[in-house]
Design an enzyme around this catalytic site. Structure first.
Site, mmCIF file in Angstrom:
data_model
loop_
_atom_site.group_PDB
_atom_site.id
_atom_site.type_symbol
_atom_site.label_atom_id
_atom_site.label_comp_id
_atom_site.label_asym_id
_atom_site.label_seq_id
_atom_site.Cartn_x
_atom_site.Cartn_y
_atom_site.Cartn_z
ATOM 1 N N HIS A 40 6.855 7.864 -5.228
ATOM 2 C CA HIS A 40 6.789 9.271 -4.835
ATOM 3 C C HIS A 40 8.135 9.953 -5.067
ATOM 4 C CE1 HIS A 40 3.078 8.065 -2.868
ATOM 5 N NE2 HIS A 40 2.840 9.310 -2.488
ATOM 6 N N HIS A 64 8.625 2.950 3.076
ATOM 7 C CA HIS A 64 9.693 2.574 2.150
ATOM 8 C C HIS A 64 10.994 2.356 2.908
ATOM 9 C CE1 HIS A 64 8.013 2.928 -1.851
ATOM 10 N NE2 HIS A 64 7.405 4.044 -1.484
#
Length: 185
Positions: free
Chosen positions: A106, A145
């Protein structure tokens, strides 16, 4: 890795709010499969004045897909934070992603497109870079993440976007130079 869990836990325990729990999953979903950046690029492609920027951003996204998702993620094969610490699954606000963690796709796609856009058009670029940063932060907020995944995605995206824009600028300069020299002959 301990400092990374400390950062993630701090965000989860001190930054989470009811409104953030709505905004950050939404921001993150905008970048699923690079969709917001694909749409942004197509919009730029539709205008003659920004067509090159849109094409460059799409090219950067394709390169990111190859480099990030097809090469780096399987090569590095870093597990995600909620897998390394299953007791933190309660922090997840979205469905657990299935791919590896490094780099954050992303963030990589967001900064690759946003950097390309920023180098082509400063006004649009400011908006794009702010959106890219918010998307990167959302990945930490969502506990999907590690900070170095997001930092790596950001740095790789900036590097890739810069390279792509440099190539496109060079091609444009050569085309312009060729047109000028043909007119002079």
């Amino acid at each position: 890795m301990n400092w990374e869990f400390a950062v993630l836990d701090f965000i989860a325990e001190h930054f989470r709010t009811d409104i953030g729990n709505i905004i950050f999953p939404f921001l993150s979903s905008l970048a699923d499969r690079g969709m917001i950046w694909i749409l942004f690029s197509l919009l730029l492609l539709s205008q003659k004045k920004t067509r090159t920027i849109g094409l460059a951003a799409l090219f950067a996204l394709i390169c990111m897909l190859i480099i990030g998702n097809s090469c780096l993620k399987p090569l590095i094969a870093r597990e995600r934070p909620f897998i390394a610490r299953p007791e933190k699954l309660t922090y997840l606000l979205i469905a657990p992603p299935g791919e590896y963690s490094f780099p954050s796709g992303h963030t990589f796609s967001s900064f690759a497109a946003a950097t390309t856009i920023a180098l082509g058009n400063k006004k649009l670029g400011i908006f794009a870079l702010i959106l890219a940063a918010a998307i990167g932060f959302s990945r930490l907020y969502l506990y999907v993440h590690f900070p170095t995944d997001v930092l790596g995605g950001m740095l790789l995206g900036i590097l890739l976007g810069s390279i792509v824009w440099s190539l496109f600028s060079s091609l444009l300069s050569n085309q312009l130079l060729n047109r000028i020299t043909k007119k002079q002959k």
